[in-house]
Motif scaffolding. Structure first.
Motif, PDB file in Angstrom:
ATOM      1  N   VAL A 102      25.706  -1.866   7.117  1.00 21.01           N
ATOM      2  CA  VAL A 102      25.494  -1.951   5.674  1.00 21.01           C
ATOM      3  C   VAL A 102      24.140  -1.320   5.363  1.00 21.01           C
ATOM      4  O   VAL A 102      23.200  -1.459   6.141  1.00 21.01           O
ATOM      5  N   SER A 103      24.068  -0.642   4.252  1.00 21.15           N
ATOM      6  CA  SER A 103      22.817  -0.011   3.849  1.00 21.15           C
ATOM      7  C   SER A 103      22.224  -0.771   2.660  1.00 21.15           C
ATOM      8  O   SER A 103      22.949  -1.159   1.747  1.00 21.15           O
ATOM      9  N   LEU A 158      17.881  -0.763   6.214  1.00 25.11           N
ATOM     10  CA  LEU A 158      17.215  -1.087   4.956  1.00 25.11           C
ATOM     11  C   LEU A 158      15.886  -0.350   4.826  1.00 25.11           C
ATOM     12  O   LEU A 158      15.311   0.119   5.816  1.00 25.11           O
ATOM     13  N   SER A 159      15.439  -0.245   3.605  1.00 22.87           N
ATOM     14  CA  SER A 159      14.129   0.369   3.347  1.00 22.87           C
ATOM     15  C   SER A 159      13.217  -0.692   2.739  1.00 22.87           C
ATOM     16  O   SER A 159      13.665  -1.559   1.993  1.00 22.87           O
ATOM     17  N   THR A 160      11.948  -0.607   3.097  1.00 20.01           N
ATOM     18  CA  THR A 160      10.966  -1.518   2.504  1.00 20.01           C
ATOM     19  C   THR A 160       9.794  -0.716   1.965  1.00 20.01           C
ATOM     20  O   THR A 160       9.430   0.327   2.516  1.00 20.01           O
ATOM     21  N   GLU A 161       9.213  -1.209   0.897  1.00 20.08           N
ATOM     22  CA  GLU A 161       8.004  -0.588   0.329  1.00 20.08           C
ATOM     23  C   GLU A 161       6.794  -1.278   0.954  1.00 20.08           C
ATOM     24  O   GLU A 161       6.908  -2.342   1.556  1.00 20.08           O
ATOM     25  N   ASP A 162       5.617  -0.650   0.864  1.00 18.14           N
ATOM     26  CA  ASP A 162       4.441  -1.291   1.460  1.00 18.14           C
ATOM     27  C   ASP A 162       3.946  -2.439   0.577  1.00 18.14           C
ATOM     28  O   ASP A 162       4.432  -2.653  -0.532  1.00 18.14           O
ATOM     29  N   CYS A 163       2.959  -3.187   1.076  1.00 18.91           N
ATOM     30  CA  CYS A 163       2.529  -4.407   0.384  1.00 18.91           C
ATOM     31  C   CYS A 163       1.887  -4.100  -0.962  1.00 18.91           C
ATOM     32  O   CYS A 163       1.746  -4.993  -1.800  1.00 18.91           O
ATOM     33  N   PHE A 164       1.481  -2.857  -1.154  1.00 17.60           N
ATOM     34  CA  PHE A 164       0.881  -2.450  -2.430  1.00 17.60           C
ATOM     35  C   PHE A 164       1.948  -1.935  -3.411  1.00 17.60           C
ATOM     36  O   PHE A 164       1.605  -1.400  -4.469  1.00 17.60           O
ATOM     37  N   GLY A 165       3.193  -2.057  -3.053  1.00 14.02           N
ATOM     38  CA  GLY A 165       4.243  -1.506  -3.909  1.00 14.02           C
ATOM     39  C   GLY A 165       4.186   0.009  -3.977  1.00 14.02           C
ATOM     40  O   GLY A 165       4.717   0.624  -4.901  1.00 14.02           O
ATOM     41  N   GLY A 166       3.528   0.624  -2.999  1.00 19.49           N
ATOM     42  CA  GLY A 166       3.419   2.083  -2.988  1.00 19.49           C
ATOM     43  C   GLY A 166       2.400   2.615  -3.976  1.00 19.49           C
ATOM     44  O   GLY A 166       2.259   3.826  -4.137  1.00 19.49           O
ATOM     45  N   ASN A 167       1.638   1.730  -4.589  1.00 18.13           N
ATOM     46  CA  ASN A 167       0.718   2.160  -5.653  1.00 18.13           C
ATOM     47  C   ASN A 167      -0.625   2.668  -5.137  1.00 18.13           C
ATOM     48  O   ASN A 167      -1.380   3.262  -5.890  1.00 18.13           O
ATOM     49  N   VAL A 168      -0.939   2.370  -3.893  1.00 17.76           N
ATOM     50  CA  VAL A 168      -2.204   2.866  -3.343  1.00 17.76           C
ATOM     51  C   VAL A 168      -1.897   4.091  -2.490  1.00 17.76           C
ATOM     52  O   VAL A 168      -1.249   3.995  -1.445  1.00 17.76           O
ATOM     53  N   LYS A 169      -2.346   5.238  -2.966  1.00 19.84           N
ATOM     54  CA  LYS A 169      -2.015   6.491  -2.283  1.00 19.84           C
ATOM     55  C   LYS A 169      -3.247   7.220  -1.777  1.00 19.84           C
ATOM     56  O   LYS A 169      -3.132   8.215  -1.071  1.00 19.84           O
ATOM     57  N   GLY A 170      -4.418   6.715  -2.179  1.00 23.10           N
ATOM     58  CA  GLY A 170      -5.628   7.407  -1.742  1.00 23.10           C
ATOM     59  C   GLY A 170      -6.841   6.550  -1.996  1.00 23.10           C
ATOM     60  O   GLY A 170      -6.743   5.424  -2.503  1.00 23.10           O
ATOM     61  N   PHE A 171      -7.997   7.106  -1.640  1.00 19.26           N
ATOM     62  CA  PHE A 171      -9.251   6.339  -1.691  1.00 19.26           C
ATOM     63  C   PHE A 171      -9.546   5.743  -3.068  1.00 19.26           C
ATOM     64  O   PHE A 171     -10.175   4.694  -3.181  1.00 19.26           O
ATOM     65  N   ASP A 172      -9.126   6.421  -4.085  1.00 16.46           N
ATOM     66  CA  ASP A 172      -9.506   5.984  -5.425  1.00 16.46           C
ATOM     67  C   ASP A 172      -8.549   4.972  -6.034  1.00 16.46           C
ATOM     68  O   ASP A 172      -8.803   4.431  -7.109  1.00 16.46           O
ATOM     69  N   ASP A 173      -7.452   4.729  -5.338  1.00 18.74           N
ATOM     70  CA  ASP A 173      -6.494   3.742  -5.848  1.00 18.74           C
ATOM     71  C   ASP A 173      -6.876   2.352  -5.347  1.00 18.74           C
ATOM     72  O   ASP A 173      -6.264   1.817  -4.420  1.00 18.74           O
ATOM     73  N   LEU A 174      -7.889   1.768  -5.962  1.00 18.50           N
ATOM     74  CA  LEU A 174      -8.295   0.432  -5.522  1.00 18.50           C
ATOM     75  C   LEU A 174      -7.172  -0.555  -5.819  1.00 18.50           C
ATOM     76  O   LEU A 174      -6.677  -0.607  -6.952  1.00 18.50           O
TER      77      LEU A 174
END
Lengths: 339, 339, 339, 339
Positions: free
Chosen positions: C7-8, C37-53
């Motif tokens: 199952v996917s 299954l796929s999972t997102e990271d603990c930040f919901g994928g919102n932290v992508k670089g140094f400036d994304d506190l």
């Protein structure tokens, strides 16, 4: 109550001790002796104003000087020292409090180790007015000022530890030590188990007053003129110091985490209650559960200390230690009348 | 103080809740409403005598029923519910206490997991005499009996938690819940931060009296007839419930280990004091250190709870929440005169 | 090993859950089903670089998204879900770690409440090279850089809690949840007690690797492509999640203080060992005392987690859960060969 | 590597010490000296079979004898003693373990005070086979028996404490002492801060092997024949003992609650890493968070001990203490070749 034996103990600067255990007695007294003693404040008297930062003017391990040891004649391992506080009076008209780097309950410490830089080290000077029974807090960064009731006590009272140990005076434990409970005031009798011949009582760390928990790590620190009666009960050594005043039986526990300090104090109060009322252990557990109080003593020292209190009204006519507290109260009264 | 809006809330057995959060309101009230409510005891009324062992007659998770939720009109996330206790009266002339397998401070538990068999499970029945203001403890294994002062309070008072959580009513936390502090008595105003629209206040777990720490895990458990005033303060949500009576400001902390419960409560008392007196944070830390009290609330629940208390005398003329407590005291007085 | 049911489960952004409990299943599967299954990271994928506190780009309580719940047909209260990790692969070629204000083991937190300002919030970006099996740490304030072994795992795996509770996905407990142990890697079977019909399994918080204790509060956080086999064992629900790989039986405990997490895990390992080897409880206590390992999982979350490990060599020919792990290993092998 | 200075230290029964601090040296050695020493087991050799219950045959405080102190010439306050374990060999072909009343992690203790009667006190005797490298566990209540790998180590290694303290040998702390970590095995170098002139090294409490946490309170206790190299590093005293083997840098923390032991060890590993790699503190925090291990040492003694480990691969070519461990490894090799 005819003849009171009174001994004076006023150590010179170099006679102060910084440990419990490992010291020869400054004086040896007979049970029942009244001792008039002087204590220096926890800073060794070195902090006298805003600019005397403790970390600069105090040198480890010369912190928290205690007066003693006082050896008690006839005190053997397993006995109980009864120490009644007759009077505790500030020796100066000022007291000191301060923050200290990495010390206190709301800061990272060497034990609760973190990456924070220390909080600002700051000194507060309190005016003490013994006549009026107040001490005055003055904010450092604003004009606010308020009077608080004077409530003199000793933070550090204890005997030589068991197991051949020598412990810094800043550590509370089964031997007493730096428990920092405001209950250690005049009118209270404290009971300590004897671990070495003579018991080796020492007293220090006077506080003009102290909040429960001593959250910033220091109270209103003050040199004291203190009068105690030192008495001996054969046998009956408690696992941790007990206290008694006219209204309450009290037990203490010193440990980390804080719930273990609570457990030790409550376990001993259950035992004491069971013994005094000839109760089954679970019945005593139940009674203490409903009738007891549980204030924090300190939540800042190397061990934390909790106090467990049972109103003596709960005991009916039963008296702890065969009424030794009442006897010592009477001795204290006689002394105060004669003074 | 002319027209008091009074609402009655007497849940049926199947209307009781066992969680904070995840429930629709039983009633919605306007700010300022007086609510007359009934609560069942923590055993759901199922323990009526010595032979009703709680582990046999109570079924997990149907423990510690609470009355509510009460939704408050206009309460939004970030607001503060003010709940003033007007009256808390035992609904029966008896109360129950008990040990419970692997629950309490002086026993191995499922969390402080050990190899010990459970302590004996035992029930105590107290006679409650509201007129005389006493409850009577009777030992189970001997003839000892003693009267203790009646001091009715609620162990469990709280709102829906943050984060979409639903928590069992036995858990204390930032939302309040099972804090089990004897300070939650008539005459006290409790302040809770609102986490969901309406706040969703629930109340239960009445105690005819309780020792600090609730060491055996249960108090003198009693169904109650309770009257509260439910009020709303826009904004100002505290991090953890606050309490106020005529003499003290109080903060709470619920966490493990117990020193963290202490830290939360002290930190919030420092913040509150700084805000009310316009003090620098370290000055407030110092003031609380010398003037504060720190009794245990519970040291047996899934989180432990400590209370921090500051005498209101320390505040001079400053009033918390613009004198809301005094206002609610007056409302309570009007209600009691009219009743 | 003929036909594998696969199952996917690839949730859309709005399908992620942030709690254990209180959710309807995204999918229902039969025991033995393979779930890709796929999972997102603990930040919901919102932290992508140094400036994304994280404190700026993540919104409470939308932290630590989990994929699920997955309901398992036939799973009833008291049963055991067996979840075998077949494969855990980073979905991107980078991972993120960060400090977060008042979160982590070496900082004041909202629970270990202090007066310190938060530590600096800082983001680290790791290069992930699945082929080479490494991830690269780069210091932010100097040129230092080093390769660390890739060791993908899931920090958050659990089921719906007991007692009708709904818990934030960041909380570990008896239901599993955010235990953050590096042992939750491919090749491991995890066992969870079923608290509600269907069990309601959810998985998230992938880590490209993690140190024991997760001291700064975050690991090398990464979205994952993960394959599990979900299986059902009737009865046998453990008190806290258990794990098994080819070399070790493992138990977990999640609580505060950390010694209670240790106690829970050790108590359960003693029980498990006694049961598998038909040993007296003290004999099992002794064996675990000498043969066991005890690494930290997390010392930063709302509960701390410890792991207790017993080498399976100690068991001789005894197999836990009648060899279910070996069976699931074989299923995984068949799947991987067919893929 | 020409001339190795070798000293023998085989104390008589009355020469054993039971404290750290407060003792004159048994021997004084030059830095670099090899010391061949014998240690007695933690029971003083008094438990020889099933019927020798420790509480009956051992007398407080004559528990956990240590061999020493060894004074090191030139060691001054603030220096670092480097102690390399060359060989640790059981002196007999049997070892002992036991439960002990109110001691261990899964029992009420005098500190975690409860109302439970003690668990059964029981002795286990292990056969030690040095040739085969195994020790044999035999259950007491059934026929089960299993061989475990021999992994000899010392539970108690330390120096005189700071502050003029004398501590029982059963207590771990910043001076080392009874840390009870299995990492203290042959091939490891331990580093201790010097608190008094000479350092005053003592060693005892040999374990044929030990599980992490020492959950029942005792390991496979064994008298040992041990060879160490005692070396001196000027300055550089660590806050708590550090260890190093060929694969790992290790730090320790001894405190209660267990999270504080963890914090101390992690904080020091962050500092050490920052120093060796010239990293900003937060960068080091991050690196340790992802690369570190965190096994329990003991969760039963008067303080608990955690170990923090960093793979030396993380350091590139950097060497701690200028490669002192490698040097001592070479000295050990030379000694073993010559022996």
């Amino acid at each position: 109550m005819t003849l009171l034996e009174v001994v004076s103990l006023r150590p010179t600067y170099h006679q102060y001790a910084y440990t419990f255990g490992g010291r020869r007695p400054l004086v040896t007294v007979r049970p029942g002796t009244i001792v008039e003693l002087s204590t220096e404040d926890c800073f060794g008297g070195n902090v006298k104003g805003f600019d005397d930062l403790p970390s600069a003017v105090c040198e480890f391990p010369y912190l928290n000087p205690v007066t003693g040891p006082i050896a008690v004649e006839g005190a053997e391992v397993g006995d109980t020292l009864a120490v009644h506080f007759v009077d505790i009076s500030p020796a100066r008209d000022w007291g000191i409090s301060s923050t200290f780097p990495h010390f206190g309950a709301l800061t990272a410490t060497h034990t609760t180790a973190m990456l924070h830089a220390p909080l600002e080290e700051r000194v507060w000077v309190y005016d003490l007015d013994v006549e009026a029974g107040v001490c005055r807090f003055r904010a450092r960064k604003s004009d606010f000022s308020v009077e608080l009731p004077l409530d003199p006590m000793h933070g550090t009272v204890g005997v030589a530890p068991a197991g051949g140990e020598t412990l810094m005076s800043i550590t509370p434990g089964p031997h007493g030590g730096n428990m920092d409970t405001p209950e250690m005031r005049a009118g209270t009798t404290a009971y300590f188990g004897v671990n070495v011949a003579g018991g080796m009582l020492s007293i220090g760390d006077g506080h003009a007053r102290q909040g429960e928990g001593e959250v910033c790590g220091t109270a209103v620190e003050a040199a004291m003129r203190t009068v105690i009666v030192v008495d001996l009960i054969k046998g009956g050594a408690p696992v941790s110091p007990r206290l008694e005043n006219d209204a309450y039986l009290m037990t203490t526990g010193s440990a980390r985490p804080l719930e273990d300090a609570y457990r030790i104090s409550q376990r001993d109060l259950v035992d004491w209650t069971a013994s005094l009322l000839d109760l089954d252990l679970l019945d005593a557990y139940q009674l203490v559960s409903q009738a007891g109080l549980a204030p924090a003593a300190n939540v800042c020292d190397t061990n934390y200390t909790m106090v467990a209190k049972l109103p003596k009204a709960t005991l009916g006519r039963q008296r702890a230690y065969e009424g030794r507290h009442d006897h010592l109260r009477a001795v204290a009264g006689a002394y105060l009348r004669e003074r």
